[in-house]
Design a protein around this motif. Structure first.
Motif, PDB file in Angstrom:
ATOM      1  N   GLY A   1       0.790  -1.225   0.000  1.00  7.75           N
ATOM      2  CA  GLY A   1       0.000   0.000   0.000  1.00  7.75           C
ATOM      3  C   GLY A   1       0.817   1.266   0.000  1.00  7.75           C
ATOM      4  N   ASN A   2       2.143   1.139   0.094  1.00  4.57           N
ATOM      5  CA  ASN A   2       2.998   2.324   0.115  1.00  4.57           C
ATOM      6  C   ASN A   2       3.903   2.419  -1.102  1.00  4.57           C
ATOM      7  N   LEU A   3       3.667   1.547  -2.091  1.00  4.23           N
ATOM      8  CA  LEU A   3       4.505   1.553  -3.289  1.00  4.23           C
ATOM      9  C   LEU A   3       4.008   2.601  -4.277  1.00  4.23           C
ATOM     10  N   ASN A   4       4.864   3.549  -4.587  1.00  6.40           N
ATOM     11  CA  ASN A   4       4.526   4.512  -5.630  1.00  6.40           C
ATOM     12  C   ASN A   4       4.494   3.791  -6.971  1.00  6.40           C
ATOM     13  N   GLY A   5       3.460   4.072  -7.745  1.00  2.00           N
ATOM     14  CA  GLY A   5       3.250   3.380  -9.003  1.00  2.00           C
ATOM     15  C   GLY A   5       2.008   2.520  -8.987  1.00  2.00           C
ATOM     16  N   ILE A   6       1.467   2.265  -7.776  1.00  5.08           N
ATOM     17  CA  ILE A   6       0.211   1.527  -7.637  1.00  5.08           C
ATOM     18  C   ILE A   6      -0.921   2.544  -7.547  1.00  5.08           C
ATOM     19  N   PRO A   7      -2.034   2.336  -8.241  1.00 12.39           N
ATOM     20  CA  PRO A   7      -3.133   3.303  -8.219  1.00 12.39           C
ATOM     21  C   PRO A   7      -3.597   3.628  -6.801  1.00 12.39           C
ATOM     22  N   ALA A   8      -4.039   4.863  -6.618  1.00 11.44           N
ATOM     23  CA  ALA A   8      -4.447   5.333  -5.291  1.00 11.44           C
ATOM     24  C   ALA A   8      -5.575   4.493  -4.715  1.00 11.44           C
ATOM     25  N   ALA A   9      -6.527   4.083  -5.553  1.00 15.92           N
ATOM     26  CA  ALA A   9      -7.657   3.296  -5.054  1.00 15.92           C
ATOM     27  C   ALA A   9      -7.188   1.962  -4.500  1.00 15.92           C
ATOM     28  N   ALA A  10      -6.220   1.319  -5.174  1.00 19.59           N
ATOM     29  CA  ALA A  10      -5.686   0.048  -4.683  1.00 19.59           C
ATOM     30  C   ALA A  10      -4.899   0.262  -3.393  1.00 19.59           C
ATOM     31  N   ARG A  11      -4.102   1.340  -3.333  1.00 18.90           N
ATOM     32  CA  ARG A  11      -3.352   1.644  -2.107  1.00 18.90           C
ATOM     33  C   ARG A  11      -4.309   1.832  -0.937  1.00 18.90           C
ATOM     34  N   ASP A  12      -5.375   2.573  -1.174  1.00 24.14           N
ATOM     35  CA  ASP A  12      -6.355   2.822  -0.121  1.00 24.14           C
ATOM     36  C   ASP A  12      -6.968   1.513   0.361  1.00 24.14           C
ATOM     37  N   ALA A  13      -7.365   0.641  -0.558  1.00 26.25           N
ATOM     38  CA  ALA A  13      -7.995  -0.629  -0.180  1.00 26.25           C
ATOM     39  C   ALA A  13      -7.039  -1.481   0.650  1.00 26.25           C
ATOM     40  N   ILE A  14      -5.775  -1.512   0.254  1.00 33.77           N
ATOM     41  CA  ILE A  14      -4.776  -2.303   0.983  1.00 33.77           C
ATOM     42  C   ILE A  14      -4.509  -1.693   2.353  1.00 33.77           C
ATOM     43  N   ASN A  15      -4.249  -0.388   2.387  1.00 34.75           N
ATOM     44  CA  ASN A  15      -3.904   0.268   3.649  1.00 34.75           C
ATOM     45  C   ASN A  15      -5.044   0.233   4.652  1.00 34.75           C
ATOM     46  N   GLN A  16      -6.272   0.360   4.166  1.00 32.47           N
ATOM     47  CA  GLN A  16      -7.423   0.299   5.074  1.00 32.47           C
ATOM     48  C   GLN A  16      -7.519  -1.079   5.726  1.00 32.47           C
ATOM     49  N   GLN A  17      -7.192  -2.139   4.960  1.00 31.06           N
ATOM     50  CA  GLN A  17      -7.236  -3.481   5.531  1.00 31.06           C
ATOM     51  C   GLN A  17      -6.100  -3.701   6.531  1.00 31.06           C
ATOM     52  N   VAL A  18      -4.917  -3.172   6.218  1.00 27.54           N
ATOM     53  CA  VAL A  18      -3.799  -3.288   7.161  1.00 27.54           C
ATOM     54  C   VAL A  18      -4.130  -2.548   8.452  1.00 27.54           C
ATOM     55  N   LEU A  19      -4.709  -1.364   8.325  1.00 28.19           N
ATOM     56  CA  LEU A  19      -5.125  -0.598   9.506  1.00 28.19           C
ATOM     57  C   LEU A  19      -6.160  -1.378  10.319  1.00 28.19           C
ATOM     58  N   ALA A  20      -7.124  -2.005   9.630  1.00 30.19           N
ATOM     59  CA  ALA A  20      -8.136  -2.805  10.336  1.00 30.19           C
ATOM     60  C   ALA A  20      -7.485  -3.979  11.062  1.00 30.19           C
ATOM     61  N   ASP A  21      -6.469  -4.575  10.447  1.00 33.92           N
ATOM     62  CA  ASP A  21      -5.744  -5.661  11.120  1.00 33.92           C
ATOM     63  C   ASP A  21      -5.070  -5.154  12.389  1.00 33.92           C
ATOM     64  N   ASP A  22      -4.454  -3.964  12.311  1.00 33.70           N
ATOM     65  CA  ASP A  22      -3.740  -3.410  13.463  1.00 33.70           C
ATOM     66  C   ASP A  22      -4.697  -3.103  14.615  1.00 33.70           C
TER      67      ASP A  22
END
Length: 608
Positions: A204-225
């Motif tokens: 979710g922090n890789l530049n070059g990945i679309p913002a929508a995909a980053r958001d979906a990944i980061n939101q799930q990681v945050l939910a895990d935390d």
């Protein structure tokens, strides 16, 4: 993207064979069911023929399913065999490299002698031969990888394919945004969906990945935390305070606690910037563009976007300064910077789309008592991180004609200046607020902007904005005399509000001002302020209109000396001289014309 040695090592031919076995079992089950479907040959009468035809269609469907499953099984078997061949070939090359005393980089795929300085010509020859062999294996691996992907996609239609049967190759560490974007585009839709579902934290922090995909990944990681702690509370029937006080007793680590605490802060930031409206259609569209809760010794890094920066016509990136961190609550806790700017941009230019990113992506000084605040080291390292993220916005944006503005406040403005001057950051406009100095940028020309300007907002009553007016040699002299209390580098550079810097200064006075006041360092984003109003012009691509609206300010200047226009002659009479004046050489540009503005001219009614 070309596979690496690590990618091939991760392959599991046994898991691929298991997929083939599962597909065969599915095929046999379909065949058995089809063979046991009754035919009712003796059934006659009304509706019998239609019923028999329907039953026959069911039988045919089952047989087609069996054929598809058998085809998937054969493809999986072939892929498993070829995967094993590639792994065996790779292991053979690695064993030969080890026996020859070679080092093989598992990411770069390079081969070289273990001790290059002591290597003989024969060692370099062996390294070259092994390098060629390795390249042949990796070329074979890339071909097999396509075959494996096709086989697993085929099998996915009939059985569940476990992740270990088709590990998605990740981009190598340190890959730039362009390489990451190419990798992402090379993946099948199923692989992208699977990665988002698996949400590895680094993705979710890789530049070059679309913002929508980053958001979906980061939101799930945050939910895990968050869930890691809340699940423990439920299981043990205890309070959060009890778990956080002794995480080890509940099978948790200190890192789990740090992740949880920073996840709470980021969630508060998302909620804060989204707004209190219960109707989702009236909420601000927030995205978690960056999320690294363990970074910077547990202070964390994160970036929240209002609007999608991949599609916005105008994107602004806000960089905070001293005392800011995820742990400290900069993303919420009453900070309305991004919200106010986005709201005003929406009202000022409703025909275009806008995104504002709150970027807490670097280690800022902890406060004004932190000695690091007086040297540029954190600004320079932060500038590298900022440049990488901002430049990544250009890679994923869907329209190359976007307008990007980077805004830095306080120490964050020094970070912005260094990102432009030393780290190759690419943007249209720069805005520096309450800037204590631009460090490596000695003038506006050092920003190398794409057709835009360096804009400066410095209130005449903001003492921090005068730090850069002191001569640089004075910072170094005092630092050296005091034993380098702030490190080898002292001072943050020159004041960009000076009239010789080459910037455009805009009105940024604080309503109700009354002389120098440290509080006036924190009012640049106030709703209704002339500073926010001016920035709204800039971020919507209308900075050229500041002068027409009377929003530009004179730069600070050096003390000026005027020579006499006439002198008395010793033998009587006077001699008139042409008017001559000059700025005092080496003196700081501390004289601020804005300080002379009438108080009634500074209001808070500048809003769209």
């Amino acid at each position: 993207m070309t596979l690496t040695i690590q990618d091939v090592i991760r392959w599991d031919p046994g898991a691929v064979r298991a997929v083939g076995d599962a597909a065969r079992t599915r095929a046999q089950t379909s065949i058995d069911v089809a063979n046991n479907v009754p035919t009712f040959p003796e059934w006659t009468g009304p509706g019998s023929e239609e019923a028999k035809q329907a039953i026959d269609r069911i039988r045919q469907t089952l047989m087609r399913d069996a054929d598809a499953a058998l085809a998937a099984a054969r493809s999986a078997d072939t892929a498993a065999t070829n995967v094993q061949i590639v792994k065996d070939n790779l292991q053979q090359v690695l064993n030969m490299a080890r026996d020859c005393g070679m080092i093989v980089d598992p990411v770069a795929g390079t081969v070289h002698p273990a001790r290059p300085g002591m290597a003989q010509p024969n060692d370099w020859h062996n390294a070259e031969v092994l390098q060629q062999a390795l390249q042949q294996v990796l070329a074979q691996a890339n071909s097999v990888d396509q075959q494996l992907a096709t086989a697993m996609d085929q099998a996915d239609d009939v059985v569940d394919v476990p992740p270990e049967a088709r590990p998605v190759p990740m981009p190598p560490p340190g890959a730039d945004a362009e390489a990451v974007e190419q990798w992402w585009k090379s993946l099948s839709q199923k692989d992208r969906e699977r990665l988002i579902d698996e949400h590895p934290p680094e993705l979710g922090n890789l530049n070059g990945i679309p913002a929508a995909a980053r958001d979906a990944i980061n939101q799930q990681v945050l939910a895990d935390d968050l869930g890691r702690i809340t699940t423990t509370l439920t299981q043990h029937g205890v309070s959060a305070e009890q778990v956080l006080a002794d995480p080890g007793f509940y099978g948790l680590s200190a890192a789990d606690v740090t992740r949880y605490n920073n996840a709470l802060k980021v969630q508060e930031g998302l909620n804060h910037q989204r707004g209190p409206e219960p109707d989702p259609s009236r909420q601000r569209p927030v995205m978690l563009w960056k999320y690294e809760p363990l970074a910077d010794r547990g202070q964390g890094r994160a970036a929240i976007a209002i609007g999608n920066p991949d599609y916005a016509d105008n994107t602004s990136v806000i960089v905070p300064g001293t005392g800011s961190s995820v742990k400290g609550g900069w993303l919420s806790d009453g900070h309305n910077d991004a919200m106010n700017l986005w709201d005003q941009a929406q009202l000022a230019d409703p025909t275009h789309t806008h995104a504002v990113i709150s970027w807490m992506g670097y280690d800022a000084p902890d406060g004004f008592s932190d000695t690091r605040v007086a040297n540029p080291d954190l600004a320079r390292s932060g500038g590298d991180l900022l440049a990488a993220d901002v430049n990544g916005l250009w890679v994923t944006h869907q329209d190359p004609n976007q307008h990007v503005t980077v805004i830095g406040h306080s120490y964050g403005s020094t970070t912005v200046a260094d990102a432009f001057a030393a780290s190759g950051m690419h943007a249209n406009d720069a805005v520096l607020l309450g800037c204590p100095g631009t460090d490596l940028a000695k003038s506006a020309a050092d920003f190398h902007l794409d057709g835009g300007q360096v804009y400066v907002g410095s209130a005449s009553t903001d003492p921090v904005s005068y730090i850069g007016t002191a001569p640089e040699y004075l910072h170094d002299y005092l630092n050296r005399k005091l034993g380098y209390p702030v490190g080898l580098n002292a001072g943050l550079g020159i004041d960009p509000a000076g009239d010789q810097f080459g910037s455009i200064r805009f009105d940024a006075e604080v309503a109700g001002r009354d002389g120098l006041d440290t509080n006036d360092h924190s009012h640049y984003y106030d709703a209704g302020s002339e500073s926010l109003y001016s920035m709204t012009h800039i971020v919507t691509g209308n900075g050229d209109g500041l002068a027409a609206e009377g929003l530009t300010a004179e730069g600070r200047r050096q003390p000026h000396v005027d020579l006499p226009t006439e002198i008395d002659l010793p033998f009587g009479g006077r001699l008139e001289l042409p008017p001559v004046g000059f700025d005092v050489p080496g003196s700081p540009a501390y004289i601020d014309p804005e300080a002379g503005r009438p108080s009634e001219s500074v209001t808070k009614n500048h809003a769209y």
